[in-house]
Design a protein around this motif. Structure first.
Motif, PDB file in Angstrom:
ATOM      1  N   PRO A  86      -7.596 -23.586  13.004  1.00 50.27           N
ATOM      2  CA  PRO A  86      -9.506 -22.803  12.659  1.00 50.27           C
ATOM      3  C   PRO A  86      -9.383 -21.956  13.548  1.00 50.27           C
ATOM      4  O   PRO A  86     -10.649 -21.276  13.535  1.00 50.27           O
ATOM      5  CB  PRO A  86      -9.813 -24.400  12.264  1.00 50.27           C
ATOM      6  CG  PRO A  86      -8.929 -25.197  13.124  1.00 50.27           C
ATOM      7  CD  PRO A  86      -7.292 -24.208  13.357  1.00 50.27           C
TER       8      PRO A  86
ATOM      9  N   ARG B 280     -10.865 -18.624  12.285  1.00 51.30           N
ATOM     10  CA  ARG B 280     -12.560 -17.605  12.397  1.00 51.30           C
ATOM     11  C   ARG B 280     -12.848 -16.964  13.543  1.00 51.30           C
ATOM     12  O   ARG B 280     -13.947 -15.605  13.254  1.00 51.30           O
ATOM     13  CB  ARG B 280     -13.645 -19.356  13.350  1.00 51.30           C
ATOM     14  CG  ARG B 280     -14.333 -20.153  12.747  1.00 51.30           C
ATOM     15  CD  ARG B 280     -14.715 -21.281  13.120  1.00 51.30           C
ATOM     16  NE  ARG B 280     -14.369 -21.704  14.364  1.00 51.30           N
ATOM     17  CZ  ARG B 280     -13.693 -22.357  14.611  1.00 51.30           C
ATOM     18  NH1 ARG B 280     -13.389 -23.314  13.799  1.00 51.30           N
ATOM     19  NH2 ARG B 280     -13.270 -22.644  15.846  1.00 51.30           N
TER      20      ARG B 280
ATOM     21  N   ALA C 244     -11.882 -20.663   5.780  1.00 51.17           N
ATOM     22  CA  ALA C 244     -11.413 -21.536   6.750  1.00 51.17           C
ATOM     23  C   ALA C 244      -9.820 -22.483   5.715  1.00 51.17           C
ATOM     24  O   ALA C 244     -10.181 -21.831   4.458  1.00 51.17           O
ATOM     25  CB  ALA C 244     -11.947 -22.959   6.510  1.00 51.17           C
TER      26      ALA C 244
ATOM     27  N   VAL D 256      -6.738 -28.290   6.297  1.00 49.45           N
ATOM     28  CA  VAL D 256      -6.885 -29.012   7.491  1.00 49.45           C
ATOM     29  C   VAL D 256      -5.679 -29.481   8.241  1.00 49.45           C
ATOM     30  O   VAL D 256      -5.546 -30.121   6.889  1.00 49.45           O
ATOM     31  CB  VAL D 256      -7.570 -30.119   7.847  1.00 49.45           C
ATOM     32  CG1 VAL D 256      -7.687 -31.045   8.688  1.00 49.45           C
ATOM     33  CG2 VAL D 256      -9.110 -29.862   7.308  1.00 49.45           C
TER      34      VAL D 256
END
Length: 186
Positions: free
Chosen positions: A25, A29, A35, A38
């Protein structure tokens, strides 16, 4: 088996490092990418480091050292590539490899010609013919090479004599004054 185990471990570790680089992540960024999903970092690290437990048993200590070095260097290179430029890497590597092969073959040709020029004069009579077959000696004949070697050997003898003369000059006794009296030092 040991080479395959080492290469397989390197491949598995690099695949895991690549996957972690794509999904990280903070990295996404930093490069202003959307994004991603996860994922667990622990799973990625477990997959990346698992070959380190297996490779020593299948490949020995040498395989472990190769795995550590290859994963460290290739992982660093993998992480340093910005997203979106990965598709350029294979072409760049191929061009670099072809340039390297061209330089290596030129160096090889040069080394063979130097070896051919040196071998006949240094090995004595009858030894040079097999060494210089098909190699360029820069247009110099055998007699020219022998004369050149003789000149170089004469220069070496002159330099050795000069070094010996300089060593003799420094070994002579030198007069020194110590506490008001003259002493000789050998």
């Amino acid at each position: 088996m040991s080479a395959l185990a080492t290469l397989g471990g390197i491949g598995l570790s690099l695949a895991a490092l690549g996957r972690m680089a794509v999904m990280d992540p903070k990295r996404r960024r930093a490069f202003q990418l959307p994004a991603g999903p996860v994922t667990s970092r622990r799973t990625g690290w477990a997959i990346a480091l698992a070959p380190g437990l297996v490779v020593p048993f299948l490949s020995g200590a040498a395989g472990l050292v190769l795995w550590l070095g290859a994963v460290s260097v290739a992982g660093w290179a993998l992480i340093s590539i910005p997203p979106g430029r990965g598709w350029r890497v294979p072409g760049t590597l191929a061009r670099g490899w072809s340039r390297l092969r061209g330089r290596a073959s030129a160096l090889s040709r040069r080394a063979r010609s130097v070896g051919a020029a040196i071998a006949p004069g240094r090995l004595g009579p009858g030894w040079g013919s097999g060494w210089s077959t098909g190699w360029s000696t820069g247009g110099e004949t055998r007699a020219g090479l022998v004369a050149r070697v003789a000149r170089l050997e004469g220069r070496i003898v002159a330099l050795e004599a000069e070094v010996a003369r300089l060593n003799d000059q420094t070994a002579r006794p030198v007069a020194r004054v110590a506490e008001g009296r003259e002493t000789r030092v050998a």
